[in-house]
Design an enzyme around this catalytic site. Structure first.
Site, PDB file in Angstrom:
ATOM      1  N   HIS A  44      33.357  90.441  67.093  1.00 45.77           N
ATOM      2  CA  HIS A  44      32.894  90.666  65.710  1.00 45.77           C
ATOM      3  C   HIS A  44      33.671  89.767  64.749  1.00 45.77           C
ATOM      4  O   HIS A  44      33.090  89.084  63.904  1.00 45.77           O
ATOM      5  CB  HIS A  44      33.140  92.120  65.293  1.00 45.77           C
ATOM      6  CG  HIS A  44      32.201  93.124  65.885  1.00 45.77           C
ATOM      7  ND1 HIS A  44      30.834  93.045  65.752  1.00 45.77           N
ATOM      8  CD2 HIS A  44      32.445  94.270  66.592  1.00 45.77           C
ATOM      9  CE1 HIS A  44      30.271  94.092  66.340  1.00 45.77           C
ATOM     10  NE2 HIS A  44      31.233  94.850  66.862  1.00 45.77           N
ATOM     11  N   ASP A 101      26.906  94.574  67.221  1.00 37.12           N
ATOM     12  CA  ASP A 101      26.746  95.534  68.309  1.00 37.12           C
ATOM     13  C   ASP A 101      25.346  95.453  68.907  1.00 37.12           C
ATOM     14  O   ASP A 101      24.365  95.190  68.207  1.00 37.12           O
ATOM     15  CB  ASP A 101      26.989  96.957  67.799  1.00 37.12           C
ATOM     16  CG  ASP A 101      28.436  97.185  67.404  1.00 37.12           C
ATOM     17  OD1 ASP A 101      29.329  96.686  68.105  1.00 37.12           O
ATOM     18  OD2 ASP A 101      28.664  97.875  66.386  1.00 37.12           O
ATOM     19  N   HIS A 159      35.878  93.367  72.321  1.00 35.91           N
ATOM     20  CA  HIS A 159      34.631  93.720  71.625  1.00 35.91           C
ATOM     21  C   HIS A 159      34.788  93.479  70.117  1.00 35.91           C
ATOM     22  O   HIS A 159      33.944  92.838  69.482  1.00 35.91           O
ATOM     23  CB  HIS A 159      34.307  95.194  71.910  1.00 35.91           C
ATOM     24  CG  HIS A 159      33.127  95.728  71.160  1.00 35.91           C
ATOM     25  ND1 HIS A 159      31.900  95.952  71.755  1.00 35.91           N
ATOM     26  CD2 HIS A 159      32.971  96.092  69.859  1.00 35.91           C
ATOM     27  CE1 HIS A 159      31.055  96.430  70.858  1.00 35.91           C
ATOM     28  NE2 HIS A 159      31.685  96.523  69.685  1.00 35.91           N
ATOM     29  N   GLU A 160      35.893  93.971  69.553  1.00 39.78           N
ATOM     30  CA  GLU A 160      36.115  93.804  68.110  1.00 39.78           C
ATOM     31  C   GLU A 160      36.444  92.352  67.758  1.00 39.78           C
ATOM     32  O   GLU A 160      36.066  91.864  66.689  1.00 39.78           O
ATOM     33  CB  GLU A 160      37.235  94.738  67.638  1.00 39.78           C
ATOM     34  CG  GLU A 160      36.966  96.217  67.863  1.00 39.78           C
ATOM     35  CD  GLU A 160      35.726  96.728  67.139  1.00 39.78           C
ATOM     36  OE1 GLU A 160      35.303  96.109  66.139  1.00 39.78           O
ATOM     37  OE2 GLU A 160      35.158  97.753  67.578  1.00 39.78           O
TER      38      GLU A 160
END
Length: 483
Positions: A159, A166, A155-156
């Site tokens: 980014h 998000d 998830h990170e």
């Protein structure tokens, strides 16, 4: 000479100051040179290293599936603080530093908040700065809040690497849909759940229905969306990767364009998959037929910088005041750039090499002045760059027998056709060569060594300032343009 002083200052700064740019590169579908750095303030804990390995290993498998069998983590360096106890398996860093780490393990930004985050102040589709994890998160103490660490890492990573955002919004957790229903901000709407006010006090918790605010026509601020434990929806990782069924990013088929998610706001209502699939990573890869191997880890322990100045005093250095220019660059480095605590030695060379100073630790101006007193004053003889480098290796070995991660600052006019003789030795050493080349004939040395040896950082200087960049861009690995 004023112009030259400015050029020398810029050259030395560009070459010798530590970069904060990520080293990550994509090679055959795998990310290489990922750096995870542990902050010196983190108490020593061997479990932290093992948990980081487990996190990245599971993340690699999850990433591979989420990217339709395209991308995985190939090799990773874990940077261990200098104040941790040494170990035979720890190696010296080469280019890696805390400032350029892709992942930093450090205390919470706010005391008591172990929330993982990515420092992201960029536009949609642009790489972010770094990922921040706390020790407690890495050690698995926050899994109930954030789910498995490997999934959260992906998830990170999205980014950091692809500049997506998000698919929730803490400021706007609910919205009125076109179907006239109050919906939780999420992607996709296939994620089912209930909206409740959940409060705990004194060891007991209560769950109540959400009330609608008469002004906003939405649920009140204390209302939250709680996903059901059992789900079938596969998207999306940028909403809640901790849900067991979630294996994908939102795409054209399941993208919720109505929700006021950060992804919709920042990326003009494009789905995360649209942004990711348009990245350079995807343009340069194709799906793999077989699963990837697990990541390979290197454990690097930060230690004092070990560096040797290798200075050319051959006869050709008397031309166009090159010797004076070289000494000026070396002086600037010693006085303005080298950090206290560093170990610095000095070697001169012409047709042969000699040691002018063994490694001494820089603690004050006294050590710097001692080295300045050893700068060459006369330019005579032939040129043997390999003799200078080989002798520098001998100096370095007295403190670092493996040489790897040590540095050589080579200042030369490059008028030597024999540099190819030591390229293999330089390549195998693992040392970093900083090459400052003076004069138009330096091209031969720079081309020969830059093209064959990893770890050489090169810039050049030509007597004619007007043709400085036109000459440098031919054979320098640097992209700096000095006007």
């Amino acid at each position: 000479m004023g112009l030259f002083r400015g050029l020398v200052s810029l050259l030395v700064l560009f070459l010798l100051q530590r970069s904060n740019t990520s080293l990550v590169r994509l090679n055959d579908n795998g990310y290489e040179d990922l750096v995870i750095a542990i902050d010196p303030g983190v108490p020593e804990d061997g479990k932290l290293i093992e948990q980081l390995k487990d996190m990245v290993t599971t993340a690699s498998t999850y990433l591979f599936e989420a990217t339709q069998k395209r991308l995985f983590f190939k090799n990773v360096s874990i940077l261990i603080p200098k104040n941790w106890e040494g170990s035979p398996e720890y190696k010296r860093p080469k280019h890696e530093s805390y400032e350029q780490a892709d992942v930093r393990v450090a205390a919470p930004a706010l005391p008591g908040r172990d929330e993982p985050y990515t420092r992201q102040f960029t536009e949609c589709g642009e790489k972010a700065e770094y990922i921040h994890f706390t020790p407690d998160f890495v050690l698995g103490k926050k899994q109930n809040e954030y789910g498995p660490s490997g999934r959260l890492f992906v998830h990170e990573w999205a980014h950091l690497r692809w500049g997506v955002f998000d698919e929730y919004n803490e400021e706007k957790p609910f919205y009125n849909s076109t179907s006239k229903k109050i919906e939780a901000t999420r992607c996709s709407t296939g994620i089912t759940g209930k909206n409740r006010v959940y409060k705990c006090q004194g060891g007991s918790c209560t769950e109540n229905l959400c009330k609608i605010n008469s002004t906003t026509k939405l649920y009140g601020k204390d209302c939250q969306f709680f996903p059901n434990k059992v789900q079938t929806e596969k998207a999306s990782i940028m909403f809640m990767q901790s849900i067991d069924s979630v294996l994908e990013f939102c795409n054209a088929e399941n993208h919720n364009q109505e929700a006021p998610s950060l992804q919709n706001i920042k990326c003009n209502f494009r789905s995360t998959w649209e942004v990711i699939s348009n990245s350079e990573d995807f343009k340069n890869t194709t799906p793999m037929a077989a699963p990837p191997p697990p990541p390979v880890f290197s454990l690097l322990r930060i230690s004092e910088r070990i560096l040797c100045l290798v200075l050319d005093k051959s006869g050709s250095m008397s031309s166009s005041t090159r010797l004076d220019r070289m000494n000026q660059a070396a002086k600037y480095f010693l006085l303005q750039t080298v950090e206290n605590g560093s170990w610095v030695g000095m070697v001169h060379f012409d047709s042969a090499a000699s040691v002018k100073s063994e490694l001494i630790q820089i603690k004050s101006d006294s050590e710097k002045n001692k080295l300045l007193g050893s700068l060459p004053t006369v330019a005579l003889g032939g040129t043997s760059i390999c003799s200078g480098i080989t002798t520098a290796f001998q100096v370095i070995k007295k403190l670092n027998p493996q040489i790897d991660g040590s540095e050589i600052v080579l200042l030369t006019d490059g008028e030597d056709s024999t540099t190819g003789r030591c390229t293999d030795a330089v390549k195998q050493s693992g040392a970093i060569i900083h090459l400052i080349a003076l004069g138009p004939d330096a091209e031969k040395a720079v081309i020969q060594m830059n093209s064959q040896v990893d770890g050489i950082r090169g810039l050049c200087y030509h007597e004619c300032s007007k043709c400085f960049y036109s000459h440098c861009k031919i054979y320098s690995s640097s992209k700096y343009s000095i006007q």
